[in-house]
Design a protein around this motif. Sequence first.
Motif, PDB file in Angstrom:
ATOM      1  N   LEU A 202       0.841  -1.193   0.000  1.00  0.00           N
ATOM      2  CA  LEU A 202       0.000   0.000   0.000  1.00  0.00           C
ATOM      3  C   LEU A 202       0.877   1.245   0.000  1.00  0.00           C
ATOM      4  N   PHE A 203       0.710   2.049  -1.035  1.00  0.00           N
ATOM      5  CA  PHE A 203       1.507   3.268  -1.168  1.00  0.00           C
ATOM      6  C   PHE A 203       0.588   4.470  -1.295  1.00  0.00           C
ATOM      7  N   ARG A 204       1.006   5.594  -0.742  1.00  0.00           N
ATOM      8  CA  ARG A 204       0.301   6.861  -0.892  1.00  0.00           C
ATOM      9  C   ARG A 204       1.244   7.856  -1.553  1.00  0.00           C
ATOM     10  N   SER A 205       0.684   8.826  -2.280  1.00  0.00           N
ATOM     11  CA  SER A 205       1.562   9.720  -3.032  1.00  0.00           C
ATOM     12  C   SER A 205       0.862  11.019  -3.406  1.00  0.00           C
TER      13      SER A 205
ATOM     14  N   ALA B   8      -3.454   2.155  -9.709  1.00  0.00           N
ATOM     15  CA  ALA B   8      -3.368   3.541  -9.251  1.00  0.00           C
ATOM     16  C   ALA B   8      -4.775   4.077  -9.056  1.00  0.00           C
ATOM     17  N   LEU B   9      -5.049   4.584  -7.858  1.00  0.00           N
ATOM     18  CA  LEU B   9      -6.358   5.142  -7.524  1.00  0.00           C
ATOM     19  C   LEU B   9      -6.196   6.643  -7.333  1.00  0.00           C
ATOM     20  N   ASP B  10      -6.898   7.415  -8.146  1.00  0.00           N
ATOM     21  CA  ASP B  10      -6.690   8.861  -8.246  1.00  0.00           C
ATOM     22  C   ASP B  10      -7.893   9.606  -7.679  1.00  0.00           C
ATOM     23  N   PHE B  11      -7.675  10.317  -6.559  1.00  0.00           N
ATOM     24  CA  PHE B  11      -8.753  11.073  -5.922  1.00  0.00           C
ATOM     25  C   PHE B  11      -8.929  12.480  -6.485  1.00  0.00           C
TER      26      PHE B  11
ATOM     27  N   ARG C 126      -3.080  -0.313 -13.849  1.00  0.00           N
ATOM     28  CA  ARG C 126      -4.482  -0.007 -14.124  1.00  0.00           C
ATOM     29  C   ARG C 126      -4.871   1.259 -13.363  1.00  0.00           C
ATOM     30  N   TYR C 127      -5.521   2.159 -14.081  1.00  0.00           N
ATOM     31  CA  TYR C 127      -5.865   3.469 -13.531  1.00  0.00           C
ATOM     32  C   TYR C 127      -7.339   3.521 -13.168  1.00  0.00           C
ATOM     33  N   HIS C 128      -7.644   4.068 -11.978  1.00  0.00           N
ATOM     34  CA  HIS C 128      -9.032   4.216 -11.536  1.00  0.00           C
ATOM     35  C   HIS C 128      -9.216   5.622 -10.960  1.00  0.00           C
ATOM     36  N   ALA C 129     -10.193   6.354 -11.466  1.00  0.00           N
ATOM     37  CA  ALA C 129     -10.504   7.698 -10.957  1.00  0.00           C
ATOM     38  C   ALA C 129     -11.579   7.599  -9.884  1.00  0.00           C
ATOM     39  N   LEU C 130     -11.278   8.122  -8.697  1.00  0.00           N
ATOM     40  CA  LEU C 130     -12.240   8.196  -7.589  1.00  0.00           C
ATOM     41  C   LEU C 130     -12.396   9.671  -7.239  1.00  0.00           C
ATOM     42  N   SER C 131     -13.063  10.407  -8.091  1.00  0.00           N
ATOM     43  CA  SER C 131     -13.024  11.867  -8.078  1.00  0.00           C
ATOM     44  C   SER C 131     -13.612  12.516  -6.830  1.00  0.00           C
ATOM     45  N   ILE C 132     -12.784  13.337  -6.178  1.00  0.00           N
ATOM     46  CA  ILE C 132     -13.229  14.212  -5.097  1.00  0.00           C
ATOM     47  C   ILE C 132     -12.777  15.622  -5.469  1.00  0.00           C
ATOM     48  N   GLU C 133     -13.719  16.501  -5.717  1.00  0.00           N
ATOM     49  CA  GLU C 133     -13.361  17.843  -6.162  1.00  0.00           C
ATOM     50  C   GLU C 133     -12.699  18.646  -5.036  1.00  0.00           C
TER      51      GLU C 133
ATOM     52  N   PRO D 151       0.052  -4.837  -5.176  1.00  0.00           N
ATOM     53  CA  PRO D 151       0.468  -3.495  -4.736  1.00  0.00           C
ATOM     54  C   PRO D 151      -0.280  -2.390  -5.483  1.00  0.00           C
ATOM     55  N   LEU D 152      -0.702  -1.377  -4.727  1.00  0.00           N
ATOM     56  CA  LEU D 152      -1.403  -0.251  -5.344  1.00  0.00           C
ATOM     57  C   LEU D 152      -0.924   1.052  -4.725  1.00  0.00           C
ATOM     58  N   VAL D 153      -1.152   2.125  -5.467  1.00  0.00           N
ATOM     59  CA  VAL D 153      -0.870   3.471  -4.965  1.00  0.00           C
ATOM     60  C   VAL D 153      -2.152   4.285  -5.071  1.00  0.00           C
TER      61      VAL D 153
END
Length: 254
Positions: A36-39, A61-64, A81-88, A142-144
């Motif tokens: 588990l990585f944060r960035s 990669a999970l993109d907030f 693999r890219y995933h958008a988890l949008s928080i404005e 593993p994910l970031v």
Amino acid sequence: MDQQFTRTLNLAGASNFRDIGGYQGQDGKLVRWRRLFRSDHLAALTEQDTLALADIGVSRALDFRGDAERAALAYAIPNVRYHALSIEPTVVQRAKEMVLAGEQMTAPIAVSLMQDTYRAFVSHNARQYAELFEHLLEDDRPLVFHCTAGKDRTGFAAALILLSLGVPRPVVMEDYLLTNALYRRPASFNNGAPDEVLNVLWRVQEDFLEAALQAVDADHGGLGQYLERQLGVGEKERARLAELYLTEPVHKKS
């Protein structure tokens, strides 16, 4: 800390990229390293950086970030693999509104806005954090997860993950505050605001994360009920998370 791993990875294109493994969680077990990585955002990674991510096996990669943020600094990483988890970014919008209204942003106002933002993570962004846990529960590849600076939306995400694994709140807060030692604020984001305001908006404070955690306790009856009722992470899911992301500590022979 296990000496064979380091908390931070020295990437040229990301300053706040770090592993959240190694902390002691429930039953004396440790959060697994290199899972588990944060960035902060990943749009400035160099070729060498992407090779480093491949070397540690990052595959998701999970993109907030919000829509405009993602469009302005888009990226694609080979075999990730890219995933958008949008928080404005509501603080940015509120700051713009204040400028248009002729109001002056001060450090105390900025602190209040940041606290409101963290409370909103709890009340308005449960869906995105529920999706985060859905990805975590899929498997232990593993994910970031990240946002723009990797400090607020990402910081609350890291706190939820670590708390769900039984890491004590003071330790979770220590991990959260590491951003202040690591994150390099881009000069292009200054926008002429006073340093005292920038130091609020581009750093983290205990008061920010505390605002979210207090909202979890006061409005949702505590972490366990919040995880179960708002994020879909009940006892069965928490047991699965522990199975995936906790490990027995290695006891060295004397």
